[in-house]
Scaffold this motif. Structure first.
Motif, PDB file in Angstrom:
ATOM      1  N   UNK A 106       0.841  -1.187   0.000  1.00  0.00           N
ATOM      2  CA  UNK A 106       0.000   0.000   0.000  1.00  0.00           C
ATOM      3  C   UNK A 106       0.882   1.245   0.000  1.00  0.00           C
ATOM      4  N   UNK A 107       0.391   2.271  -0.649  1.00  0.00           N
ATOM      5  CA  UNK A 107       1.058   3.565  -0.654  1.00  0.00           C
ATOM      6  C   UNK A 107       0.003   4.646  -0.434  1.00  0.00           C
ATOM      7  N   UNK A 108       0.412   5.736   0.243  1.00  0.00           N
ATOM      8  CA  UNK A 108      -0.502   6.829   0.482  1.00  0.00           C
ATOM      9  C   UNK A 108      -0.125   7.995  -0.420  1.00  0.00           C
ATOM     10  N   UNK A 109      -1.146   8.665  -0.929  1.00  0.00           N
ATOM     11  CA  UNK A 109      -0.896   9.715  -1.912  1.00  0.00           C
ATOM     12  C   UNK A 109      -0.049  10.838  -1.330  1.00  0.00           C
ATOM     13  N   UNK A 110      -0.296  11.171  -0.056  1.00  0.00           N
ATOM     14  CA  UNK A 110       0.438  12.281   0.555  1.00  0.00           C
ATOM     15  C   UNK A 110       1.926  11.979   0.659  1.00  0.00           C
ATOM     16  N   UNK A 111       2.251  10.786   1.154  1.00  0.00           N
ATOM     17  CA  UNK A 111       3.632  10.314   1.231  1.00  0.00           C
ATOM     18  C   UNK A 111       3.620   8.897   0.682  1.00  0.00           C
ATOM     19  N   UNK A 112       3.871   8.717  -0.618  1.00  0.00           N
ATOM     20  CA  UNK A 112       3.732   7.394  -1.242  1.00  0.00           C
ATOM     21  C   UNK A 112       4.884   6.450  -0.909  1.00  0.00           C
ATOM     22  N   UNK A 113       5.045   6.194   0.371  1.00  0.00           N
ATOM     23  CA  UNK A 113       6.074   5.278   0.880  1.00  0.00           C
ATOM     24  C   UNK A 113       5.450   3.888   0.959  1.00  0.00           C
ATOM     25  N   UNK A 114       6.204   2.870   0.591  1.00  0.00           N
ATOM     26  CA  UNK A 114       5.667   1.517   0.525  1.00  0.00           C
ATOM     27  C   UNK A 114       5.445   0.936   1.918  1.00  0.00           C
ATOM     28  N   UNK A 115       4.236   0.364   2.118  1.00  0.00           N
ATOM     29  CA  UNK A 115       3.916  -0.375   3.334  1.00  0.00           C
ATOM     30  C   UNK A 115       3.325  -1.722   2.944  1.00  0.00           C
ATOM     31  N   UNK A 116       3.623  -2.728   3.752  1.00  0.00           N
ATOM     32  CA  UNK A 116       3.175  -4.089   3.482  1.00  0.00           C
ATOM     33  C   UNK A 116       2.453  -4.642   4.706  1.00  0.00           C
ATOM     34  N   UNK A 150      12.843  10.396   1.246  1.00  0.00           N
ATOM     35  CA  UNK A 150      12.836  11.694   0.573  1.00  0.00           C
ATOM     36  C   UNK A 150      12.323  11.562  -0.849  1.00  0.00           C
ATOM     37  N   UNK A 151      12.713  10.486  -1.540  1.00  0.00           N
ATOM     38  CA  UNK A 151      12.238  10.271  -2.904  1.00  0.00           C
ATOM     39  C   UNK A 151      10.732  10.050  -2.953  1.00  0.00           C
ATOM     40  N   UNK A 152      10.141   9.567  -1.852  1.00  0.00           N
ATOM     41  CA  UNK A 152       8.705   9.299  -1.832  1.00  0.00           C
ATOM     42  C   UNK A 152       7.872  10.558  -1.616  1.00  0.00           C
ATOM     43  N   UNK A 153       8.509  11.664  -1.228  1.00  0.00           N
ATOM     44  CA  UNK A 153       7.761  12.890  -0.971  1.00  0.00           C
ATOM     45  C   UNK A 153       7.238  13.490  -2.272  1.00  0.00           C
ATOM     46  N   UNK A 154       6.087  14.162  -2.227  1.00  0.00           N
ATOM     47  CA  UNK A 154       5.569  14.843  -3.423  1.00  0.00           C
ATOM     48  C   UNK A 154       6.571  15.873  -3.942  1.00  0.00           C
ATOM     49  N   UNK A 155       6.551  16.101  -5.239  1.00  0.00           N
ATOM     50  CA  UNK A 155       7.501  17.030  -5.865  1.00  0.00           C
ATOM     51  C   UNK A 155       7.469  18.408  -5.224  1.00  0.00           C
ATOM     52  N   UNK A 156       6.295  18.840  -4.772  1.00  0.00           N
ATOM     53  CA  UNK A 156       6.177  20.187  -4.229  1.00  0.00           C
ATOM     54  C   UNK A 156       6.856  20.306  -2.864  1.00  0.00           C
TER      55      UNK A 156
END
Length: 211
Positions: free
Chosen positions: A1-11, A70-76
């Protein structure tokens, strides 16, 4: 699963949803990041449909603030964090020999141990070997490199993410991310001097970033 705000991978996602015609409740969802950081999510949608009021609370403990995060953070939002935790500058300092990582130090110490054993064996078998001074010199240079200061960027953070949307057709979502970090290794992009900050709190929202 990933969350749109911080799309970090969770299992290993587990949880349940309770709903009726008046509301939807997200009963505590749990998951685990590849690093082992545990996540819990709970929230509500009242009432279901257009213009609904939304409240979600996401908590993550001991998540590494590293390249992947850091790579998972939104571009903004990513440039704001990269301005104080800059891996490009970190890699440059490693290449130039000013600092080293734990993995580099471990590899150097292992190589030094192997070289030392080989030299000791050569000294016993053939102490007059003409290559012995060269090997001793190389071992000493490696010993000096192994003593380079270790500096690893980032740290472990406890994250609290709040997602809110007031009731109403014209309302919009607001997201606030708070990171509490006991020890944070910093390397600012404009002035790349390694530093460690204690008890850091970082808040990221639509207004920007506050430290």
């Amino acid at each position: 699963a990933r969350f749109e705000t911080v799309p970090y991978l969770f299992e290993q996602v587990n949880g349940s949803v309770a709903f009726n015609t008046e509301r939807v409740d997200i009963l505590p969802f749990t998951a685990v990041a590849p690093s082992g950081a545990p996540l819990e999510v709970q929230g509500s949608i009242v009432p279901p449909g257009d213009g609904t009021e939304v409240e979600f609370d996401i908590n993550v403990n001991d998540i590494p603030v590293d390249r992947e995060f850091i790579a998972s953070l939104p571009d903004i939002r990513r440039p704001l964090i990269e301005s104080i935790i800059n891996y490009d500058q970190h890699d440059r300092l490693v290449r130039e020999g000013f600092i080293q990582t734990n993995s580099i130090r471990a590899a150097r110490n292992l190589e030094l141990q192997q070289r030392t054993q080989a030299i000791q064996q050569l000294q016993r078998i053939n102490p007059d070997d003409p290559d012995l001074p060269n090997q001793l010199e190389q071992a000493e240079a490696l010993r000096e490199r192994a003593q380079t200061p270790v500096f690893e960027l980032g740290g472990l953070a406890d994250l609290t993410v709040e997602v809110r949307r007031p009731l109403g057709l014209e309302s919009s979502y607001a997201t606030s991310i708070q990171a509490d970090i006991l020890n944070l290794a910093l390397l600012p992009k404009p002035f790349p001097y390694p530093a460690v900050a204690d008890r850091v709190q970082i808040t990221i929202n639509e207004q920007g970033i506050a430290i």
